[in-house]
Design a protein around this motif. Structure first.
Motif, PDB file in Angstrom:
ATOM      1  N   UNK A   1       3.913   0.894   2.300  1.00 16.67           N
ATOM      2  CA  UNK A   1       2.887  -0.108   2.903  1.00 16.67           C
ATOM      3  C   UNK A   1       3.571  -0.900   3.614  1.00 16.67           C
ATOM      4  N   UNK A   2       4.554  -1.875   3.225  1.00 20.63           N
ATOM      5  CA  UNK A   2       5.440  -2.645   3.562  1.00 20.63           C
ATOM      6  C   UNK A   2       6.035  -2.320   4.845  1.00 20.63           C
ATOM      7  N   UNK A   3       6.759  -1.130   5.049  1.00 18.77           N
ATOM      8  CA  UNK A   3       7.345  -0.519   5.959  1.00 18.77           C
ATOM      9  C   UNK A   3       6.393   0.217   7.042  1.00 18.77           C
ATOM     10  N   UNK A   4       5.341   0.586   6.565  1.00 18.08           N
ATOM     11  CA  UNK A   4       4.209   0.930   7.736  1.00 18.08           C
ATOM     12  C   UNK A   4       3.689  -0.357   8.661  1.00 18.08           C
ATOM     13  N   UNK A   5       3.530  -1.311   7.803  1.00 14.59           N
ATOM     14  CA  UNK A   5       2.854  -2.436   8.572  1.00 14.59           C
ATOM     15  C   UNK A   5       4.176  -2.933   9.608  1.00 14.59           C
ATOM     16  N   UNK A   6       5.211  -3.094   8.993  1.00 17.40           N
ATOM     17  CA  UNK A   6       6.743  -3.435   9.889  1.00 17.40           C
ATOM     18  C   UNK A   6       6.849  -2.743  10.919  1.00 17.40           C
ATOM     19  N   UNK A   7       6.551  -1.308  10.913  1.00 21.08           N
ATOM     20  CA  UNK A   7       6.797  -0.369  12.052  1.00 21.08           C
ATOM     21  C   UNK A   7       5.591  -0.651  12.790  1.00 21.08           C
TER      22      UNK A   7
ATOM     23  N   UNK B   1      -2.922  -7.917   6.924  1.00 18.89           N
ATOM     24  CA  UNK B   1      -4.211  -8.041   6.959  1.00 18.89           C
ATOM     25  C   UNK B   1      -4.629  -7.412   8.547  1.00 18.89           C
ATOM     26  N   UNK B   2      -3.978  -7.302   9.389  1.00 21.33           N
ATOM     27  CA  UNK B   2      -4.395  -6.689  10.374  1.00 21.33           C
ATOM     28  C   UNK B   2      -4.508  -5.317  10.627  1.00 21.33           C
ATOM     29  N   UNK B   3      -4.094  -4.565   9.589  1.00 23.91           N
ATOM     30  CA  UNK B   3      -4.504  -3.257   9.372  1.00 23.91           C
ATOM     31  C   UNK B   3      -5.737  -2.785   9.347  1.00 23.91           C
TER      32      UNK B   3
ATOM     33  N   UNK C   1      -2.345   2.791  -5.605  1.00 25.64           N
ATOM     34  CA  UNK C   1      -3.167   1.897  -4.241  1.00 25.64           C
ATOM     35  C   UNK C   1      -3.202   0.391  -4.505  1.00 25.64           C
ATOM     36  N   UNK C   2      -3.158  -0.275  -5.732  1.00 22.66           N
ATOM     37  CA  UNK C   2      -3.245  -1.510  -5.738  1.00 22.66           C
ATOM     38  C   UNK C   2      -2.051  -2.406  -5.129  1.00 22.66           C
ATOM     39  N   UNK C   3      -0.715  -1.582  -4.962  1.00 25.29           N
ATOM     40  CA  UNK C   3       0.253  -2.392  -4.193  1.00 25.29           C
ATOM     41  C   UNK C   3       0.020  -2.266  -2.757  1.00 25.29           C
ATOM     42  N   UNK C   4      -0.643  -0.976  -2.351  1.00 24.59           N
ATOM     43  CA  UNK C   4      -0.852  -0.869  -1.002  1.00 24.59           C
ATOM     44  C   UNK C   4      -1.952  -1.816  -0.478  1.00 24.59           C
ATOM     45  N   UNK C   5      -2.828  -2.219  -1.249  1.00 20.76           N
ATOM     46  CA  UNK C   5      -3.951  -3.018  -1.034  1.00 20.76           C
ATOM     47  C   UNK C   5      -3.402  -4.281  -0.844  1.00 20.76           C
ATOM     48  N   UNK C   6      -2.366  -4.983  -1.872  1.00 18.66           N
ATOM     49  CA  UNK C   6      -1.931  -6.197  -1.741  1.00 18.66           C
ATOM     50  C   UNK C   6      -1.248  -6.178  -0.544  1.00 18.66           C
ATOM     51  N   UNK C   7      -0.485  -5.636  -0.125  1.00 20.48           N
ATOM     52  CA  UNK C   7       0.379  -5.486   1.259  1.00 20.48           C
ATOM     53  C   UNK C   7      -0.771  -5.836   2.251  1.00 20.48           C
ATOM     54  N   UNK C   8      -1.611  -5.185   2.255  1.00 15.99           N
ATOM     55  CA  UNK C   8      -2.919  -4.927   3.446  1.00 15.99           C
ATOM     56  C   UNK C   8      -3.826  -6.114   3.332  1.00 15.99           C
ATOM     57  N   UNK C   9      -3.547  -6.674   2.248  1.00 13.20           N
ATOM     58  CA  UNK C   9      -4.609  -8.049   2.180  1.00 13.20           C
ATOM     59  C   UNK C   9      -5.986  -7.904   1.776  1.00 13.20           C
TER      60      UNK C   9
ATOM     61  N   UNK D   1      -7.249   9.615   7.221  1.00 12.83           N
ATOM     62  CA  UNK D   1      -7.094   8.265   7.541  1.00 12.83           C
ATOM     63  C   UNK D   1      -8.754   7.796   7.316  1.00 12.83           C
ATOM     64  N   UNK D   2      -8.845   6.548   6.651  1.00 10.01           N
ATOM     65  CA  UNK D   2     -10.397   6.011   6.758  1.00 10.01           C
ATOM     66  C   UNK D   2     -10.298   4.456   6.916  1.00 10.01           C
ATOM     67  N   UNK D   3     -11.050   3.786   7.282  1.00  8.91           N
ATOM     68  CA  UNK D   3     -11.096   2.284   7.449  1.00  8.91           C
ATOM     69  C   UNK D   3     -10.865   1.763   5.985  1.00  8.91           C
ATOM     70  N   UNK D   4      -9.943   0.604   5.930  1.00  4.65           N
ATOM     71  CA  UNK D   4      -9.697   0.251   4.500  1.00  4.65           C
ATOM     72  C   UNK D   4     -10.735  -0.635   3.730  1.00  4.65           C
ATOM     73  N   UNK D   5     -11.787  -0.985   4.700  1.00  2.15           N
ATOM     74  CA  UNK D   5     -12.711  -1.771   3.778  1.00  2.15           C
ATOM     75  C   UNK D   5     -14.055  -1.236   3.721  1.00  2.15           C
ATOM     76  N   UNK D   6     -14.250  -0.121   4.630  1.00  2.00           N
ATOM     77  CA  UNK D   6     -15.861   0.398   4.603  1.00  2.00           C
ATOM     78  C   UNK D   6     -15.650   1.962   4.927  1.00  2.00           C
TER      79      UNK D   6
END
Length: 141
Positions: free
Chosen positions: A10-16, A22-24, A51-59, A82-87
């Protein structure tokens, strides 16, 4: 290992993407086992702890992380849903990404991918809940 991979990928994905977590807007995960593996090996990496660490990286991340798993040989395509992270009901973010590693998985390997996006599809026309209408409480709406 799922916990460690969740944070790392997850950290590598947002860095890329060049964004903060939080903007993901959407996410997904997938795994493929080699010919000596079982689908349950892929499930064991993807589900209990990733899942929990992915969510932590994404806020955040109220919605389930869509997933797929398969068995295959070298270069097998991972189809990462892929699906929206919050809904989950935000149809503009229903999508997928194909991921391939040319020399994996070998017979005793597992390939794991986490995909993250910073938006939905460019011109969605399928209606339904929009990202502006998200409440983000139950993971559905």
């Amino acid at each position: 290992i799922g916990e460690e991979l969740g944070e790392l990928l997850a950290a590598r994905a947002v860095a890329a993407l060049g964004i903060d977590g939080a903007s993901a807007e959407s996410y997904g995960k997938a795994a493929a086992v080699g010919e000596n593996g079982e689908l349950e090996h892929a499930a064991a990496v993807l589900h209990p702890k990733l899942d929990a660490p992915v969510r932590k990286v994404l806020g955040k991340g109220a919605a389930l992380i869509p997933s797929s798993k398969k068995r295959g040989g070298l270069g097998v395509a991972l189809d990462v849903p892929l699906g929206h992270k919050d809904a989950a009901f935000v149809r503009s973010h229903f999508d997928g990404m194909e991921v391939r590693i040319a020399d994996a998985p070998r017979a005793n390997e597992i390939v794991v991918a986490v995909a993250v996006t910073d938006s939905g599809r460019p011109h969605p026309r399928v209606g339904g809940l929009t990202k502006e209408e998200i409440k983000g409480v139950d993971g559905l709406r």
